[in-house]
Design an enzyme around this catalytic site. Structure first.
Site, PDB file in Angstrom:
ATOM      1  N   GLY A 216       0.828  -1.194   0.000  1.00 56.57           N
ATOM      2  CA  GLY A 216       0.000   0.000   0.000  1.00 56.57           C
ATOM      3  C   GLY A 216       0.866   1.249   0.000  1.00 56.57           C
ATOM      4  O   GLY A 216       2.012   1.241  -0.432  1.00 56.57           O
ATOM      5  N   ILE A 217       0.292   2.336   0.506  1.00 57.43           N
ATOM      6  CA  ILE A 217       1.023   3.592   0.562  1.00 57.43           C
ATOM      7  C   ILE A 217       1.172   4.031   2.013  1.00 57.43           C
ATOM      8  O   ILE A 217       0.343   3.709   2.862  1.00 57.43           O
ATOM      9  CB  ILE A 217       0.302   4.686  -0.255  1.00 57.43           C
ATOM     10  CG1 ILE A 217       1.214   5.892  -0.461  1.00 57.43           C
ATOM     11  CG2 ILE A 217      -1.027   5.086   0.383  1.00 57.43           C
ATOM     12  CD1 ILE A 217       0.699   6.860  -1.503  1.00 57.43           C
ATOM     13  N   GLY A 218       2.254   4.748   2.316  1.00 57.42           N
ATOM     14  CA  GLY A 218       2.469   5.238   3.674  1.00 57.42           C
ATOM     15  C   GLY A 218       3.832   4.834   4.199  1.00 57.42           C
ATOM     16  O   GLY A 218       4.643   4.213   3.512  1.00 57.42           O
ATOM     17  N   ILE A 220       4.788   2.635   6.548  1.00 66.28           N
ATOM     18  CA  ILE A 220       5.091   1.213   6.720  1.00 66.28           C
ATOM     19  C   ILE A 220       5.466   0.554   5.400  1.00 66.28           C
ATOM     20  O   ILE A 220       6.499  -0.119   5.315  1.00 66.28           O
ATOM     21  CB  ILE A 220       3.928   0.485   7.432  1.00 66.28           C
ATOM     22  CG1 ILE A 220       3.838   0.954   8.900  1.00 66.28           C
ATOM     23  CG2 ILE A 220       4.125  -1.030   7.376  1.00 66.28           C
ATOM     24  CD1 ILE A 220       2.683   0.379   9.675  1.00 66.28           C
ATOM     25  N   GLU A 239      -3.081  -3.555  -5.782  1.00 62.27           N
ATOM     26  CA  GLU A 239      -4.112  -2.564  -6.107  1.00 62.27           C
ATOM     27  C   GLU A 239      -3.459  -1.245  -6.513  1.00 62.27           C
ATOM     28  O   GLU A 239      -3.830  -0.624  -7.504  1.00 62.27           O
ATOM     29  CB  GLU A 239      -4.985  -2.384  -4.874  1.00 62.27           C
ATOM     30  CG  GLU A 239      -5.981  -1.265  -4.918  1.00 62.27           C
ATOM     31  CD  GLU A 239      -6.658  -1.096  -3.574  1.00 62.27           C
ATOM     32  OE1 GLU A 239      -7.078   0.037  -3.283  1.00 62.27           O
ATOM     33  OE2 GLU A 239      -6.762  -2.080  -2.803  1.00 62.27           O
ATOM     34  N   GLY A 337      -9.413  -2.192  -0.985  1.00 66.26           N
ATOM     35  CA  GLY A 337      -9.135  -3.550  -1.436  1.00 66.26           C
ATOM     36  C   GLY A 337      -8.516  -4.427  -0.378  1.00 66.26           C
ATOM     37  O   GLY A 337      -8.015  -5.516  -0.674  1.00 66.26           O
TER      38      GLY A 337
END
Length: 432
Positions: A216-218, A220, A239, A337
């Site tokens: 994902g984004i961020g 972490i 995704e 998602g």
């Protein structure tokens, strides 16, 4: 056939496009970096001539004037969203927007069975000499909606990258176009904190060579990328295509050579980052953007051997119930998602589904691991689907474990400030 002539016949200025929107219309717009900036920047101009136009969005990335004229009823515009970004969240807090619960791979299908979509408007590249345009940065729900909307309007932006996959739209399938060459919306990578780096290190230990990953984004996900540099032959089925993935490709870590599905290619349903990322995906045959209905279908995700899904959460209870989208009953983001990818990874041969989060927030005064979820909380991932939970204090593997085992594992990875409290509460609840 002279496609340029057809293009010119369908070409309007922004005032002409706005004149196509009528009271009561349901208008679905492209997502995130694929949002039609020109239309949304000028939508407020028709505030005195329309009533109850529902704008259906997902993770809007800019502040628009029309937000000031949104309300739930008897107003020019209404706001509905599949995922709350900062701007939709502000409207939601004011009681002027509402959320559409969804699993991302079914977002378009579910919406279309619930209502008629009058207009779709999204962004696309300029037309080539074959009459084709690319949806460029987004195909989560865009093409599915486009194919069923009463009217299709495309914002043509020469700055958009031309992506491969299932992004092609032909001029014959478009009702109207307008040209708006705005700079692309950039979302810089978040810098990973020391806590996030520790979490990233734990996650990296679980990822085997030859795995296919979803990031994902961020902070972490960015931290994870830093600790994957010694891995070999990773693949991508995600995704969201992010800048961290580009880093790993350029480092030779991601090759996609061992993938069991779409071998040799990165697969995503939308792209969001900086100009570096947009330049990377431009006309890149090794990157394909496909419909969210396909990319996020758990049964398709599961066809990737050694699939690793990595997502974050806001809170998890001692039995493993995951809430990633709300604080109590107050919606904060959306399911997106997450459950799609999580379930797909679990069903994958050798797959792993990881939920990663800080053990505490607000200067270690609030634990993200709780005895029970706050009243009214929405469960994003049910406890019977949970696999790995990771904090900066360790890894809890909950899949197949009893309530007692789960509870003890969750207390072990909780922040030390809250372990005694969690143990006491667990005893009261009869978990241990």
């Amino acid at each position: 056939m002279n496609y340029k002539e057809i293009y010119n016949q369908k070409l309007l200025d922004i005032e002409g496009v706005l004149s196509k929107i009528e009271s009561g219309d349901s208008l679905v717009v492209g997502m995130a970096a694929a949002e039609p900036v020109g239309l949304l920047s000028n939508l407020h101009l028709i505030k005195d001539s329309v009533q109850d136009v529902t704008v259906v969005s997902c993770l809007l990335l800019m502040e628009y004037e029309y937000y000031k004229h949104v309300d739930k009823e008897h107003s020019p515009f209404r706001s509905e969203t599949w995922y709350l970004g900062n701007y939709e969240r502000a409207l939601f807090k004011e009681g002027k927007a509402t959320y559409i619960p969804n699993n991302l791979h079914m977002a378009a299908t579910d919406l279309m069975q619930a209502r008629r979509v009058n207009i779709y408007c999204g962004s696309a590249t300029p037309m080539d000499n074959k009459g084709c345009m690319s949806l460029a940065l987004g195909n989560v729900y865009e093409k599915d909606i486009l194919e069923h909307a009463d009217m299709v309007i495309l914002e043509i932006n020469e700055n958009l990258p031309r992506t491969h996959g299932d992004t092609v739209v032909h001029i014959n399938d478009v009702d109207f176009l307008y040209e708006y060459n705005a700079p692309l919306i950039e979302v810089p990578s978040a810098e990973a904190s020391e806590v996030e780096k520790k979490i990233g290190e734990f996650i990296a230990d679980l990822i085997e060579n030859g795995s296919t990953i979803q990031l994902g984004i961020g902070g972490i996900p960015n931290a994870i990328a830093q600790f994957l540099t010694d891995k070999k032959e990773l693949g991508v089925h995600t995704e969201l295509m992010t800048e961290g993935i580009v880093d790993l490709i350029e480092a030779g870590v991601i090759t996609n050579s061992q993938k069991s599905l779409w071998k040799d290619k990165c697969i995503a349903s939308f792209v969001m980052g900086t100009q570096r990322l947009y330049d990377f995906v431009d006309n890149n045959l090794a990157v394909e953007v496909h419909r969210g209905r396909i990319v996020n279908d758990p049964y398709i995700v599961a066809k990737n051997k050694k699939m690793v899904s990595i997502n974050t959460a806001l809170s998890v209870d001692l039995t493993g119930q995951v809430c990633s989208e709300a604080f109590g009953h107050q919606q904060y983001t959306g399911t997106g998602g997450q459950l799609d990818m999580h379930r797909g990874a679990i069903m994958s041969e050798g797959g792993k589904a990881i939920i990663a989060m800080r053990s505490s927030v607000k200067n270690d005064t609030i634990s993200t691991i709780v005895p029970t979820l706050a009243q009214g909380s929405f469960v994003t991932i049910p406890r019977h689907d949970v696999d790995y939970i990771i904090t900066e204090y360790g890894v809890a593997h909950l899949r197949g474990r009893s309530l007692r085992e789960r509870t003890l594992e969750m207390i072990r990875i909780a922040h030390p400030n809250f372990r005694d409290y969690l143990k006491t509460e667990a005893e009261k609840l009869g978990f241990i």
